[in-house]
Design an enzyme around this catalytic site. Structure first.
Site, PDB file in Angstrom:
ATOM      1  CG  HIS A  22       1.441   0.216  -5.485  1.00 23.50           C
ATOM      2  ND1 HIS A  22       1.378  -0.574  -4.363  1.00 23.50           N
ATOM      3  CD2 HIS A  22       2.298  -0.486  -6.109  1.00 23.50           C
ATOM      4  CE1 HIS A  22       1.822  -1.533  -4.641  1.00 23.50           C
ATOM      5  NE2 HIS A  22       2.547  -1.670  -5.933  1.00 23.50           N
ATOM      6  CD  GLU A  46       0.166   0.669  -1.529  1.00 24.17           C
ATOM      7  OE1 GLU A  46      -0.213  -0.181  -2.181  1.00 24.17           O
ATOM      8  OE2 GLU A  46       1.381   0.952  -1.334  1.00 24.17           O
ATOM      9  NE  ARG A  82       3.808  -5.642  -2.407  1.00 22.42           N
ATOM     10  CZ  ARG A  82       4.004  -5.739  -3.976  1.00 22.42           C
ATOM     11  NH1 ARG A  82       4.457  -4.460  -4.558  1.00 22.42           N
ATOM     12  NH2 ARG A  82       3.344  -6.532  -4.712  1.00 22.42           N
TER      13      ARG A  82
HETATM   14  P1  NAD Z   1      13.896  -9.742  -6.948  1.00 17.10           P
HETATM   15  O1  NAD Z   1      13.336 -11.126  -6.697  1.00 17.10           O
HETATM   16  O2  NAD Z   1      14.635  -9.738  -8.352  1.00 17.10           O
HETATM   17  O3  NAD Z   1      14.849  -9.151  -6.100  1.00 17.10           O
HETATM   18  C1  NAD Z   1      14.705  -8.913  -4.780  1.00 17.10           C
HETATM   19  C2  NAD Z   1      16.049  -9.134  -3.882  1.00 17.10           C
HETATM   20  O4  NAD Z   1      15.818  -8.886  -2.634  1.00 17.10           O
HETATM   21  C3  NAD Z   1      16.740 -10.431  -4.213  1.00 17.10           C
HETATM   22  O5  NAD Z   1      17.816 -10.589  -4.690  1.00 17.10           O
HETATM   23  C4  NAD Z   1      16.637 -10.976  -2.814  1.00 17.10           C
HETATM   24  O6  NAD Z   1      17.843 -11.796  -2.369  1.00 17.10           O
HETATM   25  C5  NAD Z   1      16.827  -9.460  -1.957  1.00 17.10           C
HETATM   26  N1  NAD Z   1      16.432  -9.951  -0.467  1.00 17.10           N
HETATM   27  C6  NAD Z   1      15.448 -10.445  -0.028  1.00 17.10           C
HETATM   28  N2  NAD Z   1      15.647 -10.231   1.362  1.00 17.10           N
HETATM   29  C7  NAD Z   1      16.382  -9.260   1.670  1.00 17.10           C
HETATM   30  C8  NAD Z   1      17.030  -8.579   2.911  1.00 17.10           C
HETATM   31  N3  NAD Z   1      16.381  -9.010   4.061  1.00 17.10           N
HETATM   32  N4  NAD Z   1      17.600  -7.656   2.689  1.00 17.10           N
HETATM   33  C9  NAD Z   1      18.148  -7.508   1.414  1.00 17.10           C
HETATM   34  N5  NAD Z   1      17.890  -7.943   0.239  1.00 17.10           N
HETATM   35  C10 NAD Z   1      17.023  -8.911   0.331  1.00 17.10           C
HETATM   36  O7  NAD Z   1      12.578  -8.556  -7.121  1.00 17.10           O
HETATM   37  P2  NAD Z   1      12.464  -7.406  -8.158  1.00 17.10           P
HETATM   38  O8  NAD Z   1      11.736  -7.616  -9.211  1.00 17.10           O
HETATM   39  O9  NAD Z   1      13.744  -6.578  -7.815  1.00 17.10           O
HETATM   40  O10 NAD Z   1      11.328  -6.616  -7.192  1.00 17.10           O
HETATM   41  C11 NAD Z   1      11.455  -6.317  -5.712  1.00 17.10           C
HETATM   42  C12 NAD Z   1      10.068  -5.813  -5.128  1.00 17.10           C
HETATM   43  O11 NAD Z   1       9.511  -4.734  -5.624  1.00 17.10           O
HETATM   44  C13 NAD Z   1       9.187  -6.959  -5.276  1.00 17.10           C
HETATM   45  O12 NAD Z   1       9.210  -7.966  -4.213  1.00 17.10           O
HETATM   46  C14 NAD Z   1       7.934  -6.311  -5.057  1.00 17.10           C
HETATM   47  O13 NAD Z   1       7.357  -6.314  -3.666  1.00 17.10           O
HETATM   48  C15 NAD Z   1       8.448  -4.801  -5.604  1.00 17.10           C
HETATM   49  N6  NAD Z   1       7.513  -4.186  -6.645  1.00 17.10           N
HETATM   50  C16 NAD Z   1       6.773  -3.141  -6.448  1.00 17.10           C
HETATM   51  C17 NAD Z   1       6.189  -2.554  -7.746  1.00 17.10           C
HETATM   52  C18 NAD Z   1       5.511  -1.173  -7.767  1.00 17.10           C
HETATM   53  O14 NAD Z   1       4.881  -1.025  -8.311  1.00 17.10           O
HETATM   54  N7  NAD Z   1       6.038  -0.345  -6.828  1.00 17.10           N
HETATM   55  C19 NAD Z   1       6.254  -3.457  -8.785  1.00 17.10           C
HETATM   56  C20 NAD Z   1       6.881  -4.409  -9.113  1.00 17.10           C
HETATM   57  C21 NAD Z   1       7.397  -4.946  -8.002  1.00 17.10           C
END
Ligand code: NAD
Length: 338
Positions: free
Chosen positions: A286, A267, A238
């Site tokens: 995005h 965005e 994000r």
């Molecule tokens: P996920 O929940 O599987 O993984 C997120 C990880 O981040 C978790 O393991 C959590 O413990 C860790 N985390 C939380 N706070 C933290 C911190 N302060 N420092 C380090 N690690 C921390 O989620 P995911 O499926 O891997 O997705 C991650 C993010 O990607 C989503 O939350 C979403 O915002 C973003 N995303 C973007 C797109 C895109 O189109 N670009 C699409 C899907 C998801």
């Protein structure tokens, strides 16, 4: 099941024939709407049992949630739920659900594409050739062998693990930081380190955390200054996880070598954004999650979510699994889908 379970999609953007047909077969009414403001959502969803949304900015605030007395489930066509006040939903007994696994493949592919394009300077080379040049690019902008580099993953969830598995083929060192890992928690071949070590030792930093109050601005001036001058930062999570004005200064003053961003703070990216002027920045709009296959996947997950709750089951991916639901729910695994 009660015949009139009403689901309202407040963010309609495409043709919902698939959703409408599957939900109708389960006795669920699907209302299609486009409600961008809090007041519009409250009006449209006053008697909704389920609210469905897609947009990253649709304001599912505490005020909206408090004004939806029948709502049992808020379902999102996405992974990130940062525009839903999950705390307020939990306090109100409303289950929030996402489509946690629908695009992990695509976003990790996209992160790998941005990492490789950054390491090999593919986009800058393309511009160089299109400008009529041929020889000399790598004399002014030397490249490093990827297997000699260190990749640092900020967050080690689904997408970061996919990125690690795919990048492992390049035989580079892979670090990760994630304060919420429990047990051994890690991915084979990934060294778990603290945030400072990761910033100090990585040549490629890839960000994969959800946007939360804790992660907003996580990559701030101090973090960027802690990175190597040859380092590149990739963000497919994000936009606000990176302090964008600090990043612009970092690029301007060469604290780091480049960035590749699928997400930005505002965005669409404003026409006058400074990010557009940097040759060492790669921008994508995005689209990290996008593919025909992920779209199909997310639509099936959202329909399963609504149908499961309407039939009295938990959804497949509750974001607040500790919520006390307004209506008792049985485990999703007990649902024998037709
Ligand atoms: P996920 O929940 O599987 O993984 C997120 C990880 O981040 C978790 O393991 C959590 O413990 C860790 N985390 C939380 N706070 C933290 C911190 N302060 N420092 C380090 N690690 C921390 O989620 P995911 O499926 O891997 O997705 C991650 C993010 O990607 C989503 O939350 C979403 O915002 C973003 N995303 C973007 C797109 C895109 O189109 N670009 C699409 C899907 C998801």
């Amino acid at each position: 099941m009660k015949a009139r379970f009403k689901a309202v999609n407040i963010d309609c953007n495409f043709d919902y024939t698939f959703e409408a047909e599957r939900l109708a077969a389960a006795g669920i009414e699907l209302v299609l709407a486009k409600s961008a403001t809090e007041d519009e959502i409250i009006r449209t969803c006053a008697d909704a049992d389920a609210v469905i949304l897609e947009g990253a900015r649709t304001p599912m605030t505490a005020r909206v949630i408090a004004a939806l007395p029948r709502c049992r489930i808020i379902a999102k066509y996405a992974v990130g739920v940062d525009n839903i006040d999950v705390g307020a939903a939990t306090a109100a007994g409303v289950v929030v659900a996402n489509a946690a696994d629908y695009c992990s493949e695509e976003v990790s592919d996209h992160a790998v594409a941005l990492l490789l394009a950054s390491a090999r300077r593919v986009v800058a080379m393309d511009r160089f050739v299109r400008a009529g040049n041929w020889a000399g690019f790598t004399r002014t902008q030397p490249l490093r062998r990827i297997s000699q580099l260190t990749l640092g993953l900020v967050g080690l969830g689904r997408i970061a693990r996919g990125t690690a598995r795919k990048m492992a083929g390049f035989r580079l060192r892979i670090l990760a930081t994630d304060p919420y890992l429990t047990g051994p928690g890690s991915e084979p071949g990934v060294e778990v380190v603290d945030f400072e070590t990761l910033l100090r030792e990585s040549d490629l930093v890839s960000v994969h955390v959800p946007l939360t109050p804790e992660t907003r601005g996580l990559i701030n001036e101090a973090a960027l200054r802690a990175m190597k001058p040859n380092a590149v930062i990739v963000n497919t999570s994000r936009g606000p996880v990176i302090d964008q004005s600090a990043l612009e200064r970092a690029l301007e003053e060469k604290w780091i070598a480049g960035a590749a961003l699928d997400v930005v703070t505002e965005e669409p990216l404003p026409a006058g954004s400074a990010l557009r002027k940097f040759d060492q920045v790669i921008l994508t709009p995005h689209t990290g999650a996008d593919s025909v296959d992920s779209m199909d996947h997310v639509r099936r997950t959202v329909v399963d979510t609504i149908e499961a709750v309407a039939r009295g089951y938990w959804p497949p991916f509750p974001v607040n699994p500790k919520v006390a639901p307004r209506v008792h729910l049985r485990p999703f695994s007990d649902w024998a889908r037709p």
